[in-house]
Design a protein around this motif. Structure first.
Motif, PDB file in Angstrom:
ATOM      1  N   ASN A 126       0.838  -1.203   0.000  1.00 27.62           N
ATOM      2  CA  ASN A 126       0.000   0.000   0.000  1.00 27.62           C
ATOM      3  C   ASN A 126       0.871   1.251   0.000  1.00 27.62           C
ATOM      4  O   ASN A 126       2.106   1.174   0.095  1.00 27.62           O
ATOM      5  N   GLU A 127       0.209   2.418  -0.091  1.00 22.02           N
ATOM      6  CA  GLU A 127       0.926   3.689  -0.176  1.00 22.02           C
ATOM      7  C   GLU A 127       1.675   4.025   1.111  1.00 22.02           C
ATOM      8  O   GLU A 127       2.732   4.656   1.068  1.00 22.02           O
ATOM      9  N   VAL A 128       1.103   3.611   2.246  1.00 22.00           N
ATOM     10  CA  VAL A 128       1.766   3.906   3.520  1.00 22.00           C
ATOM     11  C   VAL A 128       3.120   3.206   3.591  1.00 22.00           C
ATOM     12  O   VAL A 128       4.140   3.804   3.961  1.00 22.00           O
ATOM     13  N   ASP A 129       3.150   1.935   3.212  1.00 25.22           N
ATOM     14  CA  ASP A 129       4.419   1.199   3.196  1.00 25.22           C
ATOM     15  C   ASP A 129       5.388   1.788   2.166  1.00 25.22           C
ATOM     16  O   ASP A 129       6.605   1.807   2.374  1.00 25.22           O
ATOM     17  N   ALA A 130       4.835   2.270   1.058  1.00 22.51           N
ATOM     18  CA  ALA A 130       5.674   2.893   0.026  1.00 22.51           C
ATOM     19  C   ALA A 130       6.339   4.150   0.567  1.00 22.51           C
ATOM     20  O   ALA A 130       7.521   4.409   0.304  1.00 22.51           O
ATOM     21  N   ALA A 131       5.576   4.946   1.339  1.00 19.67           N
ATOM     22  CA  ALA A 131       6.123   6.169   1.917  1.00 19.67           C
ATOM     23  C   ALA A 131       7.221   5.843   2.927  1.00 19.67           C
ATOM     24  O   ALA A 131       8.281   6.491   2.956  1.00 19.67           O
ATOM     25  N   ARG A 132       6.993   4.841   3.736  1.00 18.87           N
ATOM     26  CA  ARG A 132       8.006   4.459   4.727  1.00 18.87           C
ATOM     27  C   ARG A 132       9.289   3.987   4.044  1.00 18.87           C
ATOM     28  O   ARG A 132      10.395   4.366   4.438  1.00 18.87           O
ATOM     29  N   GLN A 133       9.119   3.162   3.026  1.00 22.83           N
ATOM     30  CA  GLN A 133      10.290   2.656   2.329  1.00 22.83           C
ATOM     31  C   GLN A 133      11.045   3.769   1.611  1.00 22.83           C
ATOM     32  O   GLN A 133      12.281   3.756   1.538  1.00 22.83           O
ATOM     33  N   PHE A 364      10.888  18.568   3.191  1.00 19.13           N
ATOM     34  CA  PHE A 364      10.547  18.723   1.777  1.00 19.13           C
ATOM     35  C   PHE A 364       9.942  17.452   1.186  1.00 19.13           C
ATOM     36  O   PHE A 364       8.940  17.505   0.455  1.00 19.13           O
ATOM     37  N   GLY A 365      10.537  16.302   1.495  1.00 18.40           N
ATOM     38  CA  GLY A 365      10.024  15.055   0.947  1.00 18.40           C
ATOM     39  C   GLY A 365       8.684  14.665   1.523  1.00 18.40           C
ATOM     40  O   GLY A 365       7.768  14.253   0.792  1.00 18.40           O
ATOM     41  N   SER A 366       8.521  14.788   2.843  1.00 20.67           N
ATOM     42  CA  SER A 366       7.245  14.425   3.463  1.00 20.67           C
ATOM     43  C   SER A 366       6.134  15.392   3.057  1.00 20.67           C
ATOM     44  O   SER A 366       4.975  14.996   2.953  1.00 20.67           O
ATOM     45  N   THR A 367       6.482  16.661   2.845  1.00 21.78           N
ATOM     46  CA  THR A 367       5.484  17.615   2.361  1.00 21.78           C
ATOM     47  C   THR A 367       4.958  17.178   0.997  1.00 21.78           C
ATOM     48  O   THR A 367       3.743  17.187   0.740  1.00 21.78           O
ATOM     49  N   ALA A 368       5.864  16.773   0.112  1.00 19.16           N
ATOM     50  CA  ALA A 368       5.454  16.321  -1.220  1.00 19.16           C
ATOM     51  C   ALA A 368       4.610  15.052  -1.140  1.00 19.16           C
ATOM     52  O   ALA A 368       3.580  14.941  -1.835  1.00 19.16           O
ATOM     53  N   ILE A 369       5.018  14.107  -0.314  1.00 19.09           N
ATOM     54  CA  ILE A 369       4.254  12.864  -0.185  1.00 19.09           C
ATOM     55  C   ILE A 369       2.904  13.117   0.466  1.00 19.09           C
ATOM     56  O   ILE A 369       1.901  12.466   0.128  1.00 19.09           O
ATOM     57  N   HIS A 370       2.848  14.086   1.389  1.00 19.40           N
ATOM     58  CA  HIS A 370       1.562  14.464   1.989  1.00 19.40           C
ATOM     59  C   HIS A 370       0.601  14.961   0.915  1.00 19.40           C
ATOM     60  O   HIS A 370      -0.598  14.630   0.933  1.00 19.40           O
ATOM     61  N   LEU A 371       1.114  15.735  -0.018  1.00 25.95           N
ATOM     62  CA  LEU A 371       0.282  16.211  -1.123  1.00 25.95           C
ATOM     63  C   LEU A 371      -0.193  15.045  -1.983  1.00 25.95           C
ATOM     64  O   LEU A 371      -1.342  15.032  -2.450  1.00 25.95           O
ATOM     65  N   GLU A 372       0.680  14.059  -2.180  1.00 28.61           N
ATOM     66  CA  GLU A 372       0.310  12.890  -2.978  1.00 28.61           C
ATOM     67  C   GLU A 372      -0.727  12.039  -2.264  1.00 28.61           C
ATOM     68  O   GLU A 372      -1.724  11.605  -2.867  1.00 28.61           O
ATOM     69  N   LEU A 373      -0.509  11.770  -0.974  1.00 31.28           N
ATOM     70  CA  LEU A 373      -1.434  10.925  -0.220  1.00 31.28           C
ATOM     71  C   LEU A 373      -2.829  11.518  -0.146  1.00 31.28           C
ATOM     72  O   LEU A 373      -3.828  10.789  -0.139  1.00 31.28           O
ATOM     73  N   ASN A 374      -2.902  12.830  -0.082  1.00 32.99           N
ATOM     74  CA  ASN A 374      -4.192  13.513   0.014  1.00 32.99           C
ATOM     75  C   ASN A 374      -4.730  13.956  -1.349  1.00 32.99           C
ATOM     76  O   ASN A 374      -5.697  14.709  -1.414  1.00 32.99           O
ATOM     77  N   GLU A 375      -4.064  13.499  -2.424  1.00 32.11           N
ATOM     78  CA  GLU A 375      -4.491  13.759  -3.803  1.00 32.11           C
ATOM     79  C   GLU A 375      -4.639  15.246  -4.096  1.00 32.11           C
ATOM     80  O   GLU A 375      -5.530  15.667  -4.840  1.00 32.11           O
ATOM     81  N   ILE A 376      -3.753  16.031  -3.493  1.00 28.90           N
ATOM     82  CA  ILE A 376      -3.750  17.477  -3.741  1.00 28.90           C
ATOM     83  C   ILE A 376      -2.935  17.803  -4.988  1.00 28.90           C
ATOM     84  O   ILE A 376      -3.246  18.739  -5.724  1.00 28.90           O
ATOM     85  N   ALA A 377      -1.881  17.024  -5.217  1.00 27.34           N
ATOM     86  CA  ALA A 377      -1.020  17.272  -6.372  1.00 27.34           C
ATOM     87  C   ALA A 377      -0.419  15.958  -6.848  1.00 27.34           C
ATOM     88  O   ALA A 377      -0.261  15.010  -6.065  1.00 27.34           O
ATOM     89  N   ASN A 378      -0.099  15.905  -8.138  1.00 24.30           N
ATOM     90  CA  ASN A 378       0.531  14.731  -8.735  1.00 24.30           C
ATOM     91  C   ASN A 378       1.996  15.063  -9.028  1.00 24.30           C
ATOM     92  O   ASN A 378       2.410  15.191 -10.180  1.00 24.30           O
TER      93      ASN A 378
END
Length: 525
Positions: A126-133, A364-378
């Motif tokens: 899932n996406e959560v595991d992808a973010a952790r990795q 910077f990286g977690s901010t970008a992934i936060h946008l991805e997880l919440n479908e705010i930006a691609n």
């Protein structure tokens, strides 16, 4: 060695290094794009055959650095018992950090976590595991391993220069093994290899910086991000770097380094405030925990049971990049580190920059992934098209995006100039036989060569050519680093025995003095 007011060369090193680099520049400019196909084959060959060796080398240096920091050798002071630091702690941290990873953090701060999140190196559910990795591997690439490479070679340079009074060149690292033979053909070859590795490592970094500034200018002003724009940028900033190195280490380089770190901290704090603050703070703690728990597994991961080539383009390339970059960073850090104990030195060079890098990538990286997880930006979609646009694609989702983008561009330029000018000073040290105050003409020559080499690599194929050049330069120097480590351990053992003998002599003198005073006192009575 010939001396005059403007230039000062150590000919057995300067001439071969200059000819090799100029020959490469000429071939790259003449052949242009077709050169990239040749380089691609060379890169794949090196990846497949000797990738394991880079992993072995980097892990060995980390293990030895940890052992030295907490061993009996940790109390040895660089420069001797009476030496004191030349720079304040803040100026010291600023200079070693700016030289070590400045542009890398800016270029990959968003791009790497997002790319690993979109295409996990190891399959996940899932996406959560992808973010952790994503953060496990990003922290691996910018954590203890690369800074251990820098720390070990910098320690060797500092020890043999300040404690053994040898020239600040790579050949001096082998004095315990070769004695006076370091001044012969072996020493010349080692120094030439160091210069080439240093120049290609610098050129790769400058090439990345040029690509990212081009992306920023395109985002802000619509300027095409092409090779022409990147060449103009390299030309302008090379001139700025030349002006900085003419000012010397204590003025131009020091001022720019302190400015770099201040702008970087302000930029990071701004993103922490306007971004998902609580999410970022939570991420920072969790990311460090995951990295610590998986450090051994990550550090020894060779992808041997997988069919992908992910590691070739990431971990192997990074280790080669840091190794090629290491003679430059090592000599520069050594030059500014006199007066510190080995324990203080290794702790400062490895631990503090690692923690700052972790915080930077989290913000910077977690901010970008936060946008991805919440479908705010691609952002991952944009990064897959052009990796150099990652930071600016993320910034446009926040208030004051134009101002933040301008700050980012200024920071890239500042890091670019600092890397170029400090790199030129280091190449000067080697090609003038270890002189700490190289002539202005020699500094200018190498600053211009660095810019020309970066331009030729961009013309010769862009990112792929940059990566291959680093691999070619890094492989022989990885062997040098391992031999250097053995030589350093031998030198430190001799230093400790010498210190123990001196301590015994001092204690004996004190005891004799006390005994004589006791006799005199009793005679008076």
């Amino acid at each position: 060695m010939k001396k005059n007011k403007i230039f000062d060369f150590h000919y057995p090193v300067f001439i071969p290094a200059a000819l090799i680099v100029l020959l490469f520049v000429s071939v790259a400019i003449i052949l242009g794009e077709p050169l990239s196909e040749v380089f691609l084959e060379l890169r794949n060959l090196i990846y497949d055959k000797v990738g394991w060796f880079f992993i072995f080398t980097v892990n060995t240096l980390l293990v030895v650095a940890i052992i030295l920091a907490f061993s009996k050798f940790g109390k040895i002071k660089l420069g001797g018992r009476s030496a004191s630091p030349d720079f304040s702690n803040f100026a010291w941290y600023s200079m070693l950090f700016s030289a070590g990873m400045g542009i890398g953090l800016i270029f990959y701060g968003v791009a790497e976590p997002v790319q690993h999140f979109a295409s996990p190196p190891i399959p996940v559910n899932n996406e959560v595991d992808a973010a952790r990795q994503a953060f496990k591997f990003t922290f691996l690439h910018y954590g203890l391993h690369p800074w251990a490479v820098y720390g070990m070679i910098a320690l060797a340079f500092a020890f043999f220069t300040f404690n053994r009074k040898l020239p600040l060149t790579v050949r001096s690292l082998f004095a315990p093994l070769l004695g006076k033979k370091i001044h012969g053909i072996f020493g010349h070859v080692v120094d030439v290899l160091a210069v080439i590795a240093c120049l290609f490592g610098l050129a790769t970094t400058l090439g990345f910086g040029a690509q990212q500034v081009g992306a920023g200018l395109n985002f802000l002003f619509g300027i095409d991000n092409n090779v022409k724009t990147q060449i103009i940028f390299i030309g302008i900033t090379t001139l700025l770097a030349t002006a900085s190195i003419v000012s010397g280490l204590d003025k131009g380089v020091k001022i720019l380094s302190v400015l770099n770190i201040r702008i970087a901290v302000i930029f990071m704090i701004l993103m922490l405030i306007i971004g998902p603050t609580v999410f970022l703070l939570d991420s920072f703690i969790e990311n460090i925990g995951m990295y610590a728990q998986n450090l051994i597994e990550l550090g020894t991961f060779t992808e041997v049971y997988a069919e992908t080539k992910w590691q070739n383009n990431w971990t192997i390339f990074y280790w080669a990049w840091w190794i090629a970059w290491s003679p430059f960073v090592g000599i520069f850090i050594a030059r500014i580190s006199r007066g510190r104990t080995i324990r203080e030195f290794l702790t400062g060079v490895i631990i503090l920059p690692t923690l700052f890098s972790f915080l930077w990538f989290t913000v910077f990286g977690s901010t970008a992934i936060h946008l991805e997880l919440n479908e705010i930006a691609n952002i991952s979609g944009a990064v897959s098209n052009d990796i150099s646009t990652a930071l600016f694609e993320m910034l446009k989702n926040f208030p004051f995006s134009s101002i933040l983008s301008v700050i980012a561009i200024l920071l890239i330029i500042s890091f670019f100039v600092t890397s170029s000018d400090s790199g030129s000073l280091v190449v000067d040290f080697i090609t003038t036989g270890g002189k700490l105050d190289a002539p202005v003409g020699t500094r200018i020559f190498w600053a211009l060569i660095e810019g020309l080499l970066a331009i030729s690599l961009l013309i010769g194929g862009g990112l792929g050519t940059l990566q291959t050049a680093v691999m070619l330069a890094a492989f022989p120097f990885a062997i040098i680093l391992l031999v250097m480590t053995f030589s350093l351990l031998k030198g430190l053992r001799r230093e400790r025995l010498k210190n123990l003998r001196n301590k015994v002599k001092r204690n004996a003198r004190v005891q004799n003095s006390q005994f004589e005073k006791y006799i005199d006192d009793n005679e008076e009575e």
